[in-house]
Design an enzyme around this catalytic site. Structure first.
Site, PDB file in Angstrom:
ATOM      1  N   GLU A  50       7.121   8.881  -5.020  1.00 16.79           N
ATOM      2  CA  GLU A  50       6.596  10.227  -4.459  1.00 16.79           C
ATOM      3  C   GLU A  50       7.457  10.875  -3.832  1.00 16.79           C
ATOM      4  OE1 GLU A  50       2.851   9.948  -1.583  1.00 16.79           O
ATOM      5  OE2 GLU A  50       3.940  11.109  -0.050  1.00 16.79           O
ATOM      6  N   CYS A 107      -0.912  15.238  -7.077  1.00 12.29           N
ATOM      7  CA  CYS A 107      -1.551  15.372  -5.653  1.00 12.29           C
ATOM      8  C   CYS A 107      -1.238  16.133  -5.209  1.00 12.29           C
ATOM      9  CB  CYS A 107      -1.665  14.148  -5.774  1.00 12.29           C
ATOM     10  SG  CYS A 107      -2.409  13.613  -4.067  1.00 12.29           S
ATOM     11  N   CYS A 120      -9.339   8.650  -5.384  1.00  6.83           N
ATOM     12  CA  CYS A 120      -9.934   9.925  -4.779  1.00  6.83           C
ATOM     13  C   CYS A 120      -9.676  11.116  -5.075  1.00  6.83           C
ATOM     14  CB  CYS A 120      -8.805   9.731  -3.423  1.00  6.83           C
ATOM     15  SG  CYS A 120      -7.224   9.793  -4.767  1.00  6.83           S
ATOM     16  N   HIS A 132       9.912   4.670  -3.724  1.00  6.77           N
ATOM     17  CA  HIS A 132       8.175   5.038  -4.309  1.00  6.77           C
ATOM     18  C   HIS A 132       9.027   6.223  -5.273  1.00  6.77           C
ATOM     19  CE1 HIS A 132       4.452   6.117  -4.598  1.00  6.77           C
ATOM     20  NE2 HIS A 132       4.073   5.295  -3.862  1.00  6.77           N
ATOM     21  N   THR A 145       2.685  10.007   1.890  1.00 10.05           N
ATOM     22  CA  THR A 145       0.600  10.472   1.872  1.00 10.05           C
ATOM     23  C   THR A 145       0.323   9.052   1.735  1.00 10.05           C
ATOM     24  OG1 THR A 145       0.949  10.447   0.161  1.00 10.05           O
ATOM     25  CG2 THR A 145       1.678  13.008   0.879  1.00 10.05           C
ATOM     26  N   CYS A 170      -2.106  11.292   3.733  1.00  8.81           N
ATOM     27  CA  CYS A 170      -3.086  11.684   3.003  1.00  8.81           C
ATOM     28  C   CYS A 170      -4.566  11.098   3.868  1.00  8.81           C
ATOM     29  CB  CYS A 170      -2.904  10.706   1.832  1.00  8.81           C
ATOM     30  SG  CYS A 170      -4.463  10.955   0.866  1.00  8.81           S
ATOM     31  N   HIS A 206      -1.644   4.295  -9.486  1.00  7.87           N
ATOM     32  CA  HIS A 206      -1.470   3.024  -9.527  1.00  7.87           C
ATOM     33  C   HIS A 206      -2.514   2.437 -10.099  1.00  7.87           C
ATOM     34  CE1 HIS A 206       2.501   2.835  -8.337  1.00  7.87           C
ATOM     35  NE2 HIS A 206       2.015   3.083  -7.246  1.00  7.87           N
ATOM     36  N   HIS A 259       2.192  11.229  -8.497  1.00  8.26           N
ATOM     37  CA  HIS A 259       3.108  10.985  -7.739  1.00  8.26           C
ATOM     38  C   HIS A 259       4.150  11.941  -7.511  1.00  8.26           C
ATOM     39  CE1 HIS A 259       1.702   6.978  -8.459  1.00  8.26           C
ATOM     40  NE2 HIS A 259       1.550   6.290  -7.650  1.00  8.26           N
TER      41      HIS A 259
END
Lengths: 247, 247
Positions: B155, B125, B43, B153, B195, B223, B71, B103
């Site tokens: 993020e 991001c 992305c 996680h 996201t 996302c 990742h 993240h």
């Protein structure tokens, strides 16, 4: 408050359930158990409206109302017998008292009635009033207001008439999808509910709506006493052979 | 952008579907159709992070990172071969450049890194950054923030570390019900999503949550590129006999 009563019933024909099975004990059993749902009777909003109407009828001359004070023929007939006058032409009246019914009226209409010299007794249910305020709050904070309910219901007409912009009134998933497809649903949406609407229907629509937009604020305006009565009715329906809803 | 490629495959054993039925044409048919999902590849957020890392490696001395930039082992190995240094002790470094991975990192941690003399390249991001901002907006407007996602996680740790109050992180309906039962879920709640979380899981939790509270604001931080890739994968999976996910 839950009550249980015992009474003798004599039915000419035993009722049957959907499968045609006799769902009552044999008629020669004289004893039937009648169970009253845990939540029954008028809610505080209806009681308050009746009380305000009775007070107005005692202390004032002619008392007008547009539509029914509450959805109950027995109550409205009794009040009309005591002098309450139903009229579709409130705007023509120049003197006397007018009662705003429990479902509310558009704010502009109440102002016009006061300006024309009528005394206004506002019996709008406080929970309906809260829904009107929720619509205004959402509107002022820049949300497109979406009301889940019946566009023709007096309460919804009252809420819509209180706002300065035109909200989207949605009553089914199909209507929601049509609004999305025709670009009438915006990115920042504020949702409220007709206070007496069935929660299950609202849930289905909301579940789909929240992921159609980027920013959704939901003010839960479902009336708790109505919800409790619906829950109690479902609860009783699961246990009994025959259910009679009075009202 | 959808592409279709034709290739010759030679498999030792024909794959079977769940019913055990041979779901590939006979092996002596040399022609197989390989279909590429409509949405594949990195992305824009990942591409941006890789580009920023490459720039930093070209123009700076030592470049540190905590955890993986993205990742993807191939990408991270290639960057490490060019001089990127993974470290768990960023706080000990006094000079050089540090890259904030896609993240994100808690805002306080980024401030501390800058204060300690490091040059910070922020490769967070933009969609993750938007989720961090959504959390702050909800917090500032008096909502109890509920994040639907995995508390472990990176993020989510970044979002939580950006806030001044402790949000509720929920990853299942059971966790939501437990929060409600133990009175940790308040009346005015602001919701956002990890996201990259699966939309279907978020839907189930949100459907139940919105009717547990009086005022719920949902900022949809899912996302879109991730969602499009998930949708494209499901779309292809419906048509093909064998699906290989690379990445």
């Amino acid at each position: 408050m839950s009550r249980t009563a015992i009474a003798r019933l004599h039915l000419a024909v035993p009722p049957t359930n959907r499968e045609g099975r006799d769902c009552m004990p044999p008629l020669d059993t004289p004893l039937r158990t009648i169970e009253l749902a845990g939540q029954v009777g008028f809610c505080f909003g209806v009681k308050r409206a009746i009380h305000l109407a009775e007070e107005a009828l005692e202390s004032n001359g002619t008392v007008y109302i547009s539509g029914d004070l509450v959805h109950n023929a027995t109550v409205t007939s009794a009040l009309e017998a005591r002098g309450l006058v139903r009229t579709d032409t409130l705007n023509d009246k120049k003197e006397g008292t007018v009662i705003v019914r429990a479902h509310g009226l558009p704010a502009g209409e109440i102002r016009r009635l006061r300006d024309s010299g009528l005394q206004v007794v506002d019996a709008t249910c406080p929970i309906v009033h809260h829904a009107q305020q929720a619509a205004l709050t959402l509107e002022q904070e820049g949300y497109q207001v979406v009301i889940i309910g019946d566009a023709n219901h007096a309460e919804i007409r009252g809420i819509v008439g209180t706002m300065t912009t035109q909200p989207l009134v949605i009553d089914s998933i199909e209507e929601l999808r049509a609004a999305k497809a025709s670009h009438r649903l915006k990115r920042k949406v504020g949702v409220l509910f007709q206070t007496t609407h069935a929660l299950e229907l609202c849930k289905d629509i909301v579940s789909e709506l929240v992921f159609m937009c980027k920013d959704v604020r939901i003010i839960n305006t479902i009336c708790r006493p109505v919800q409790q009565r619906q829950d109690a009715a479902v609860d009783v329906a699961r246990r009994v052979d025959l259910m009679i809803i009075v009202g």
